[in-house]
Design an enzyme around this catalytic site. Structure first.
Site, PDB file in Angstrom:
ATOM      1  N   LYS A   1       7.563  34.378  42.375  1.00 46.27           N
ATOM      2  CA  LYS A   1       7.372  33.169  41.573  1.00 46.27           C
ATOM      3  C   LYS A   1       8.415  32.170  42.058  1.00 46.27           C
ATOM      4  CE  LYS A   1       7.512  31.056  37.063  1.00 46.27           C
ATOM      5  NZ  LYS A   1       8.183  31.073  35.736  1.00 46.27           N
TER       6      LYS A   1
ATOM      7  N   GLY B   1      11.208  26.591  27.756  1.00 45.98           N
ATOM      8  CA  GLY B   1      11.894  27.027  26.548  1.00 45.98           C
ATOM      9  C   GLY B   1      11.783  26.089  25.364  1.00 45.98           C
TER      10      GLY B   1
ATOM     11  N   GLY C   1       6.705  26.277  27.981  1.00 49.62           N
ATOM     12  CA  GLY C   1       6.433  25.424  26.832  1.00 49.62           C
ATOM     13  C   GLY C   1       5.563  26.029  25.759  1.00 49.62           C
TER      14      GLY C   1
ATOM     15  N   ASN D   1       7.472  33.640  27.711  1.00 52.53           N
ATOM     16  CA  ASN D   1       8.749  34.329  27.549  1.00 52.53           C
ATOM     17  C   ASN D   1       9.395  33.957  26.213  1.00 52.53           C
ATOM     18  OD1 ASN D   1      11.779  34.740  29.589  1.00 52.53           O
ATOM     19  ND2 ASN D   1      11.140  35.734  27.734  1.00 52.53           N
TER      20      ASN D   1
END
Length: 279
Positions: A121, A182, A209, A230
C-alpha cells in the site's frame, strides 16, 4: 398463496459473488482492515477476526527491522495462513523513502511465510497537518515499484486524472480517500470517487475517513470494490461490534450496488394499484 416457484433465502444464487481480485490473487472479503490505534493486541485480534477481513495492512515504519521484531508485536498474533498482509509505507514523506520501506515490507512478508507476497500500500505524505498524499511522489514511487514487480495499491486524493495515470502505470488498485485520515467525517468526495469508479478498469478501494457502517454502505453502493477501515473500528466504544457492523455494511452496500436502486421520481408514486378497486 403459492410459493412453490419462489426463490428462498436459502438459494444463495440470489446473492452476488463477493470475491474480488487484486493483482492475480482472489480475496473473499471486500473489507480491508488497518492495525493501528487499538487499545491492545487482544482487541485488535478479536476485531479483525469478527470483521472476517481477508487483507490486513500494517505500517512498516512502526517496525524496527526484519531481524529484530518484538515478540509482543501484533504481527506474531495474527493467523497469516488465512490473512494476507498488505505492508504500507505510512509515514514516508518522499518517493525514495517509500520505495525503501516497500522493500522492507517485502522482507517482512517472507519472514511471515508469504514468500509470494509483493503487495504494497503506497503512501507518500509530506503534509503532516492535513495528511494529504503527494500526487507527484506517489506517481514516481508507483512507477518504480511496478517496474520491480510489486503489486501496488496507491493511496491518493480523489483525483480522477491521477487515478487514471496510476492505472495506466500498472497499479493493481487505486485507493482514494473519503475524507482526511482518521477524521471519521465519512465520504466527503462522493462525486470525485464516483468519477474514478466510472472510469476505472481496476478495483477502487475507498480508504480513510470512514466513521461508521453507513459510510461503508455508501462507498459500496456507488460501486467501490472494497473499503479499508481502521480508526472507525479501533476508536469505537466496542471495536469488535463495530468490526461486525462494518462487515455487514460492506455486504449490504455490495448487495444494493449489484441489485440496482430504483429510479427516483419528483412526486409520490402510489404503491397500490389504481385499477380493480371495489367501489
Amino acid at each position: 398463496m403459492n410459493l412453490s416457484n419462489s426463490r428462498t433465502v436459502s438459494d444463495l444464487s440470489i446473492y452476488p459473488d463477493n470475491s474480488w481480485i487484486v493483482g492475480d490473487k482472489v480475496f473473499s472479503s471486500r473489507l480491508m482492515l488497518g492495525t493501528g490505534k487499538y487499545k491492545s493486541i487482544e482487541v485488535a485480534c478479536k476485531s479483525i477476526q469478527k470483521s472476517q477481513a481477508s487483507i490486513v495492512t500494517v505500517a512498516m515504519r512502526r517496525l524496527q527491522n526484519a531481524n529484530n521484531l518484538p515478540q509482543d508485536n501484533l504481527l506474531y498474533s495474527l493467523p497469516w495462513d488465512i490473512l494476507w498482509l498488505l505492508p504500507n509505507t505510512a509515514g514516508c514523506t518522499t518517493a525514495d523513502e517509500a520505495v525503501r520501506v516497500a522493500s522492507f515490507g517485502r522482507e517482512i512478508c517472507k519472514r511471515l511465510g508469504q514468500e509470494t507476497n509483493t503487495f504494497v500500500k503506497l503512501e507518500v505524505i509530506p503534509d503532516s497537518r492535513h495528511l494529504f498524499p503527494d500526487p507527484v511522489g506517489t506517481l514516481k514511487a508507483a512507477e518504480y515499484l511496478v517496474s520491480k514487480g510489486y503489486v501496488v495499491l496507491p493511496y491518493i486524493f480523489p483525483d480522477p486524472m491521477l487515478a487514471k495515470q496510476l492505472e495506466e502505470l500498472g497499479c493493481a488498485t487505486v485507493m482514494p480517500l473519503g475524507s482526511p485520515i482518521g477524521s471519521g467525517q465519512g465520504i466527503k468526495n462522493l462525486e470525485n470517487i464516483q468519477a474514478i469508479i466510472d472510469r476505472s478498469a481496476i478495483p477502487v478501494v475507498v480508504d480513510a475517513g470512514i466513521g461508521t457502517a453507513s459510510d461503508a454502505v455508501k462507498a459500496m453502493e456507488i460501486g467501490s470494490s472494497a473499503v479499508l477501515v481502521n480508526s472507525a473500528i479501533a476508536h469505537a466504544n466496542c471495536p469488535v461490534s463495530m468490526a461486525n457492523a462494518m462487515r455487514l455494511g460492506v455486504l449490504s452496500g455490495r448487495y444494493a450496488s449489484v441489485a440496482g436502486r430504483m429510479k427516483e421520481y419528483d412526486r409520490a408514486i402510489a404503491s397500490s394499484p389504481s385499477t380493480g378497486i371495489l367501489p
